[in-house]
Design a protein around this motif. Structure first.
Motif, PDB file in Angstrom:
ATOM      1  N   TYR A 205      20.063  29.372  55.589  1.00  0.00           N
ATOM      2  CA  TYR A 205      20.694  30.368  54.309  1.00  0.00           C
ATOM      3  C   TYR A 205      19.682  30.260  53.126  1.00  0.00           C
ATOM      4  O   TYR A 205      19.449  29.188  52.791  1.00  0.00           O
ATOM      5  N   GLN A 206      19.669  31.598  52.543  1.00  0.00           N
ATOM      6  CA  GLN A 206      19.104  31.691  51.492  1.00  0.00           C
ATOM      7  C   GLN A 206      20.188  31.924  50.427  1.00  0.00           C
ATOM      8  O   GLN A 206      20.927  32.930  50.850  1.00  0.00           O
ATOM      9  N   ILE A 207      20.642  31.165  49.525  1.00  0.00           N
ATOM     10  CA  ILE A 207      21.501  31.295  48.664  1.00  0.00           C
ATOM     11  C   ILE A 207      21.254  31.400  47.256  1.00  0.00           C
ATOM     12  O   ILE A 207      20.339  30.729  46.601  1.00  0.00           O
ATOM     13  N   GLY A 208      21.766  32.477  46.449  1.00  0.00           N
ATOM     14  CA  GLY A 208      21.218  32.872  45.202  1.00  0.00           C
ATOM     15  C   GLY A 208      22.203  32.451  44.049  1.00  0.00           C
ATOM     16  O   GLY A 208      23.353  32.390  44.172  1.00  0.00           O
ATOM     17  N   ALA A 209      21.620  32.382  42.922  1.00  0.00           N
ATOM     18  CA  ALA A 209      22.050  32.077  41.645  1.00  0.00           C
ATOM     19  C   ALA A 209      21.287  32.415  40.480  1.00  0.00           C
ATOM     20  O   ALA A 209      20.112  32.501  40.794  1.00  0.00           O
TER      21      ALA A 209
ATOM     22  N   ILE B 190      19.882  39.337  41.964  1.00  0.00           N
ATOM     23  CA  ILE B 190      20.505  38.534  43.007  1.00  0.00           C
ATOM     24  C   ILE B 190      21.556  39.745  43.979  1.00  0.00           C
ATOM     25  O   ILE B 190      21.576  39.662  45.045  1.00  0.00           O
ATOM     26  N   ILE B 191      22.251  40.655  43.184  1.00  0.00           N
ATOM     27  CA  ILE B 191      22.779  41.644  43.801  1.00  0.00           C
ATOM     28  C   ILE B 191      21.951  42.316  44.950  1.00  0.00           C
ATOM     29  O   ILE B 191      22.427  42.905  46.114  1.00  0.00           O
ATOM     30  N   ALA B 192      20.760  42.869  44.215  1.00  0.00           N
ATOM     31  CA  ALA B 192      19.799  43.734  45.177  1.00  0.00           C
ATOM     32  C   ALA B 192      19.280  42.914  46.368  1.00  0.00           C
ATOM     33  O   ALA B 192      19.343  43.284  47.391  1.00  0.00           O
TER      34      ALA B 192
ATOM     35  N   LEU C 218      29.446  44.415  49.082  1.00  0.00           N
ATOM     36  CA  LEU C 218      29.739  43.149  48.876  1.00  0.00           C
ATOM     37  C   LEU C 218      31.078  42.644  49.099  1.00  0.00           C
ATOM     38  O   LEU C 218      31.963  43.413  49.156  1.00  0.00           O
ATOM     39  N   ARG C 219      31.149  41.503  49.420  1.00  0.00           N
ATOM     40  CA  ARG C 219      32.267  40.933  49.757  1.00  0.00           C
ATOM     41  C   ARG C 219      32.364  39.449  48.613  1.00  0.00           C
ATOM     42  O   ARG C 219      31.754  38.610  48.722  1.00  0.00           O
TER      43      ARG C 219
END
Length: 291
Positions: free
Chosen positions: A165-169, A197-199, A226-227
């Motif tokens: 998984y790629q997880i953003g912040a 991040i949203i994009a 988005l969730r």
């Protein structure tokens, strides 16, 4: 006898000088917190006389962002921006807001090139060398966000802690620390703007992201894909104003302004108005002429 007196006086003088050095030349033990705003105003020291200079990163709705009117004109908005104006007015100062990347708000405040920074800061102890924290002006939470198609894959934060998984912040943020704490085995991607991040989430390049709850909810209203999936435990919940270090009079004055904004209902009004604006036409990030 004269020699004895002279030696005694020399000893007293030496001890007094030693005691003075022990306090430090820049020591300030003034009890600013007990002063009224009228007492504090003459003592305020700012980067520019008569002006309150504030750094912000306008990519964090509803804290700070651009609201776009019917003529496509952008106006800096958000409850941090409204609070900055309230504080400036309360202190009797002209407000100057300087938009920049989030990481820049930290470095500019640390270098004392601005007086304050409002950018959705949490009172993270790791930032205490860069700024002094005001009292908390808003209490929010932290969330793990994904897209609707992947939501079923994440029942707990542990589910996101996988190498595939790629997880953003956001770079330099509390959320980046939370990503490292909760998903250390994942591929953590730190980006400078929440909009990026949203994009990346919407394009499928990221599987999930750590975002402050009120911000995540604002994005979810504009992007139904988005969730806001999971609550993320965090001890230092709440937002503070970053104040240039070792400026006790300014810190005390900012705290008085925050108390007044909460007591007279202004802070609740700022949050409500910002949430409404965030549901409309917005732009998040730096404008082209800001570099």
């Amino acid at each position: 006898m004269k020699k004895w007196i002279a030696l005694t006086l020399a000893l007293v003088l030496a001890l007094s000088l030693f005691a003075g050095c022990g306090k430090g030349a820049d020591a300030d033990e003034t009890d600013y917190a007990s002063m009224s705003i009228e007492e504090l105003k003459p003592l305020l020291k700012t980067v520019t006389d008569g002006k309150l200079t504030v750094a912000t990163s306008p990519d964090f709705a509803p804290y700070e962002f651009y609201s776009i009117d019917e003529n496509e004109n952008p106006t800096l908005a958000g409850f941090d921006i409204a609070l900055a104006q309230y504080i400036a007015d309360y202190l009797g100062l002209e407000l100057e807001i300087i938009p920049m990347d989030f990481d820049g708000t930290l470095s500019e405040l640390s270098a004392k090139k601005v007086d304050l920074a409002l950018s959705g800061y949490s009172p993270d102890p790791a930032r205490e060398d860069k700024m002094d924290f005001s009292d908390i002006y808003y209490v929010g939470g932290q969330s793990f966000v994904t897209v609707q198609d992947k939501a079923d894959s994440f029942s707990t934060l542990a589910d996101a802690n996988k190498a595939e998984y790629q997880i953003g912040a956001q770079l330099g943020s509390i959320q980046a620390d939370l990503a490292k704490e909760n998903t250390p085995d994942a591929d953590i991607v730190e980006l400078s703007k929440v909009t990026d991040i949203i994009a990346e989430l919407l394009s499928g390049k990221l599987d999930g992201a750590f975002i402050e709850t009120v911000v995540a909810e604002a994005y979810a209203k504009n992007y139904p894909e988005l969730r806001v999936k999971l609550d993320v435990p965090y001890e230092q919940e709440g937002s503070v104003v970053g104040v240039s270090k070792d400026n006790g009079a300014l810190l005390a004055a900012v705290n008085l302004a925050i108390a007044a904004a909460k007591e007279d209902g202004s802070m609740d009004k700022f949050v409500a108005e910002a949430n409404t604006l965030a549901e409309g036409n917005t732009y998040e990030g730096l404008l082209d002429n800001q570099g």
